[in-house]
Scaffold this motif. Sequence first.
Motif, PDB file in Angstrom:
ATOM      1  N   LEU A 174      17.355 -16.162 -19.166  1.00  0.00           N
ATOM      2  CA  LEU A 174      16.161 -16.404 -19.966  1.00  0.00           C
ATOM      3  C   LEU A 174      15.264 -17.450 -19.327  1.00  0.00           C
ATOM      4  O   LEU A 174      14.032 -17.340 -19.347  1.00  0.00           O
ATOM      5  CB  LEU A 174      16.561 -16.847 -21.378  1.00  0.00           C
ATOM      6  N   GLU A 175      15.869 -18.466 -18.749  1.00  0.00           N
ATOM      7  CA  GLU A 175      15.119 -19.519 -18.072  1.00  0.00           C
ATOM      8  C   GLU A 175      14.369 -18.944 -16.882  1.00  0.00           C
ATOM      9  O   GLU A 175      13.231 -19.339 -16.598  1.00  0.00           O
ATOM     10  CB  GLU A 175      16.081 -20.617 -17.618  1.00  0.00           C
ATOM     11  N   THR A 176      14.994 -18.027 -16.159  1.00  0.00           N
ATOM     12  CA  THR A 176      14.358 -17.393 -15.010  1.00  0.00           C
ATOM     13  C   THR A 176      13.179 -16.531 -15.445  1.00  0.00           C
ATOM     14  O   THR A 176      12.107 -16.548 -14.827  1.00  0.00           O
ATOM     15  CB  THR A 176      15.377 -16.534 -14.240  1.00  0.00           C
ATOM     16  N   MET A 177      13.355 -15.796 -16.540  1.00  0.00           N
ATOM     17  CA  MET A 177      12.308 -14.885 -17.004  1.00  0.00           C
ATOM     18  C   MET A 177      11.156 -15.615 -17.691  1.00  0.00           C
ATOM     19  O   MET A 177      10.004 -15.192 -17.597  1.00  0.00           O
ATOM     20  CB  MET A 177      12.913 -13.857 -17.968  1.00  0.00           C
ATOM     21  N   HIS A 178      11.465 -16.704 -18.402  1.00  0.00           N
ATOM     22  CA  HIS A 178      10.452 -17.385 -19.215  1.00  0.00           C
ATOM     23  C   HIS A 178      10.453 -18.898 -18.943  1.00  0.00           C
ATOM     24  O   HIS A 178      10.313 -19.696 -19.866  1.00  0.00           O
ATOM     25  CB  HIS A 178      10.708 -17.131 -20.704  1.00  0.00           C
ATOM     26  N   CYS A 185      21.535 -25.098 -24.576  1.00  0.00           N
ATOM     27  CA  CYS A 185      20.389 -25.029 -25.495  1.00  0.00           C
ATOM     28  C   CYS A 185      19.058 -24.954 -24.750  1.00  0.00           C
ATOM     29  O   CYS A 185      18.781 -25.775 -23.862  1.00  0.00           O
ATOM     30  CB  CYS A 185      20.387 -26.240 -26.432  1.00  0.00           C
ATOM     31  N   LEU A 186      18.244 -23.973 -25.137  1.00  0.00           N
ATOM     32  CA  LEU A 186      16.855 -23.863 -24.703  1.00  0.00           C
ATOM     33  C   LEU A 186      15.964 -23.859 -25.937  1.00  0.00           C
ATOM     34  O   LEU A 186      16.359 -23.339 -26.992  1.00  0.00           O
ATOM     35  CB  LEU A 186      16.610 -22.565 -23.927  1.00  0.00           C
ATOM     36  N   VAL A 187      14.755 -24.424 -25.807  1.00  0.00           N
ATOM     37  CA  VAL A 187      13.784 -24.366 -26.898  1.00  0.00           C
ATOM     38  C   VAL A 187      12.425 -23.968 -26.328  1.00  0.00           C
ATOM     39  O   VAL A 187      12.110 -24.282 -25.181  1.00  0.00           O
ATOM     40  CB  VAL A 187      13.655 -25.717 -27.653  1.00  0.00           C
ATOM     41  N   PRO A 188      11.615 -23.248 -27.101  1.00  0.00           N
ATOM     42  CA  PRO A 188      10.249 -22.973 -26.655  1.00  0.00           C
ATOM     43  C   PRO A 188       9.472 -24.278 -26.492  1.00  0.00           C
ATOM     44  O   PRO A 188       9.568 -25.185 -27.323  1.00  0.00           O
ATOM     45  CB  PRO A 188       9.668 -22.112 -27.784  1.00  0.00           C
TER      46      PRO A 188
END
Length: 237
Positions: free
Chosen positions: A174-178, A189-192
């Motif tokens: 997800l980090e790579t895509m966005h 944990c990731l957050v917008p």
Amino acid sequence: MRVLIADDEPLARARLGTLLARRADVQVVGSVADGEAALEACATLQPDLILLDIEMPGLGGTAVARRLAETPTRPQVVFCTAYEQHALSAFDLGATDYLLKPVRAERLDEALDRVATRLRPAPVAQPAWLRARSGADEVRVRLDDVLYLLADEKYVAVHHGGGMWLIDESLRQLETMHGDRLVRLHRNCLVPRERLLGLRTLSDGRVLARLSGTEVTPEVSRRNLPAVRQLLRADAD
């Protein structure tokens, strides 16, 4: 580009006016000789850019920039000065550029081009979607609706306004895509980026992230804390 010149030296104002006249994309809307007049002109003329001297009688250029930073229609600021030592504080005030007198035409052009880039409207971002699972169904969730993403040993949960769904991609994927839209708080944990409001430091030294749209406050790891703080400062500017 509407430009205001603020300098207490008549020759310096005249030189800047001559250099600006070469550019078809620039309109000089005013020329003033002190800081108070600069503030009044910004309020009435609404320039896109102010070319601002630092050493002026009365209200100096850095004080003018500080006052302008508090206004809702703040213009871009390019300092034009004979003194090198003010550069660091000038950029701390959000200056777009810092020109030394006598101002050279090519350096002024660089500054004007930089201002033009900042004034250009940002492209409209296309909606981003994540593929998720809700029971036996495959669904899509808009990234704008995501509150935060938490990884467990076996899955990644996307928490959104309507509840929680599971997604197949890992946090790293997800980090790579966005990567421009998601911020890493912790290894799980990731957050917008748009959700990140600030940080809260607890008495035991742990740091929690404050997010819009939820009372959940994920912990920020020591490894990721410097990058998160830098991001918050950049967004504030």
